[in-house]
Design a protein around this motif. Structure first.
Motif, short mmCIF file in Angstrom:
data_model
loop_
_atom_site.label_atom_id
_atom_site.label_comp_id
_atom_site.label_asym_id
_atom_site.label_seq_id
_atom_site.Cartn_x
_atom_site.Cartn_y
_atom_site.Cartn_z
N LEU A 150 -28.38 4.98 -17.45
CA LEU A 150 -28.12 3.54 -17.31
C LEU A 150 -27.69 3.24 -15.88
CD1 LEU A 150 -24.69 2.50 -18.88
CD2 LEU A 150 -25.19 4.77 -17.98
N PRO A 151 -27.86 1.99 -15.44
CA PRO A 151 -27.42 1.61 -14.09
C PRO A 151 -25.89 1.58 -14.02
CG PRO A 151 -29.11 0.10 -14.89
CD PRO A 151 -28.64 0.91 -16.07
N VAL A 152 -25.35 2.10 -12.93
CA VAL A 152 -23.90 2.05 -12.69
C VAL A 152 -23.68 1.73 -11.21
CG1 VAL A 152 -23.32 3.68 -14.53
CG2 VAL A 152 -23.77 4.54 -12.22
N CYS A 153 -22.53 1.12 -10.93
CA CYS A 153 -22.20 0.78 -9.54
C CYS A 153 -20.71 0.61 -9.41
CB CYS A 153 -22.93 -0.49 -9.08
SG CYS A 153 -22.41 -1.99 -9.96
N ALA A 154 -20.25 0.46 -8.18
CA ALA A 154 -18.83 0.19 -7.93
C ALA A 154 -18.50 -1.24 -8.37
CB ALA A 154 -18.53 0.37 -6.45
N PRO A 155 -17.28 -1.49 -8.86
CA PRO A 155 -16.91 -2.85 -9.27
C PRO A 155 -17.08 -3.88 -8.15
CG PRO A 155 -15.28 -1.27 -10.03
CD PRO A 155 -16.21 -0.51 -9.13
N SER A 156 -16.92 -3.45 -6.90
CA SER A 156 -17.02 -4.40 -5.78
C SER A 156 -18.40 -5.01 -5.65
CB SER A 156 -16.64 -3.70 -4.48
OG SER A 156 -17.50 -2.60 -4.24
N LEU A 157 -19.43 -4.34 -6.14
CA LEU A 157 -20.79 -4.88 -6.02
C LEU A 157 -21.05 -5.99 -7.03
CD1 LEU A 157 -23.14 -1.81 -5.38
CD2 LEU A 157 -21.98 -3.29 -3.75
N ASP A 175 -19.33 -8.63 -7.82
CA ASP A 175 -18.98 -10.00 -7.37
C ASP A 175 -18.98 -10.09 -5.85
OD1 ASP A 175 -18.45 -11.06 -10.02
OD2 ASP A 175 -16.70 -9.74 -10.02
N GLY A 176 -19.84 -9.33 -5.21
CA GLY A 176 -19.90 -9.37 -3.75
C GLY A 176 -20.78 -10.48 -3.26
#
Length: 309
Positions: A166-173, A175-176
């Motif tokens: 599944l796609p994952v990313c940092a929380p900052s992305l 609402d950037g």
């Protein structure tokens, strides 16, 4: 009936004299007199019924009888020395050697190790994290955890866990400058690619994942590539882009909040799974059995946690 052993002191004297071809140097090594060495060799010659040495102009030489026995005698004394050294060592702790892939070791196994050491403080784990699967037939590894189809000839195989991506990313992305709300928003972000050599034909890449959701990405193959799943996940944590990651390996970071899944319903099951394998022709030690039992329990707890998400 067992054949009687020749006198050990006489054999030691003969082996030393045969190695040096000199009674005086053999005596120095054994901390006895040359006469004592000569006496022991005469005793041995009387027992075997023939000479072991002859004196020639160039010095002491072995007879055919003496020469034929030296290699086996030398090997025997070397094994005795090894056994003596082993007996002098302090008792070793129980050990289990495990071969695992680097990503599985760093992202799934290591965070759980404190639990195992608490339950089994008497067992030492020797963990080898290599890209290439270890050859369990060599006897250097007790067991391995492999990600694959489950078909491993010559090994006992127990399935631990299935896998999804599944796609994952940092929380900052999230609402950037370019918020991620729907799969189409990924066009504005760097895609991180897992290039680990696991040979899984069922694992989708970014092009397949986006196409399945009707997204026409201009170039879904661009972006950073990583040959280890653990490195891919760390890159996502650092905010370098969005990774299509194995959920089993990303789960601890998802639970801690270091990672987020922008599309929780975007998981896709794959055909490969994680298996614990052991040599079929070598019974496992009690320590290895204890570790496998603990590993299976951890896998069940992991699946239960995944099922609640």
């Amino acid at each position: 009936m067992a054949r009687p052993l020749l006198p050990l002191n006489a054999l030691r004297a003969f082996e030393a004299a045969a190695r040096h071809l000199n009674f005086s140097r053999a005596a120095d090594e054994l901390s006895v007199t040359p006469g004592a060495v000569s006496q022991q060799i005469r005793l041995l010659e009387d027992i075997v019924g023939g000479p072991l040495f002859v004196r020639e102009a160039r010095g002491l030489q072995l007879t055919d009888l003496g020469r034929s026995s030296v290699p086996l005698l030398r090997e025997g004394f070397e094994r005795l020395m090894d056994a003596s050294a082993l007996l002098r060592e302090p008792p070793r702790r129980k050990q289990v050697s495990i071969s695992v892939a680097p990503g599985f070791a760093s992202k799934w196994l290591m965070p759980r190790m404190d639990d195992f050491h608490t339950a089994h403080p008497e067992i030492e784990l020797w963990i080898s994290a290599d890209m290439e699967p270890a050859d369990l037939s060599e006897g250097k590894v007790d067991l391995a955890v492999r990600y694959g189809p489950g078909d491993y000839p010559g090994l006992t195989v127990d399935r631990l866990m299935t896998e999804t991506v599944l796609p994952v990313c940092a929380p900052s992305l999230m609402d950037g400058d370019k918020p991620i709300r729907k799969p189409g928003d990924l066009i504005g972000h760097t895609l991180l690619h897992d290039m680990s050599n696991d040979g899984d034909p069922s694992r989708p890449d970014w092009a397949m994942w986006l196409k399945a959701r009707g997204i026409r990405h201009p170039d879904p193959r661009r972006g950073s590539r990583f040959n280890q799943s653990g490195l891919l996940i760390e890159a996502a944590i650092s905010g370098r882009g969005v990774a299509l990651a194995k959920r089993t390996l990303a789960q601890a970071d998802l639970a801690s909040g270091r990672l987020v899944a922008p599309f929780p319903d975007g998981s896709e099951a794959v055909g490969f799974a994680y298996y614990v394998v052991q040599p079929r022709d070598r019974p496992p030690s009690p320590s290895a059995t204890a570790f496998v039992g603990w590993l299976k329990k951890q896998a069940v707890d992991h699946d239960n946690t995944m099922g609640q998400l």
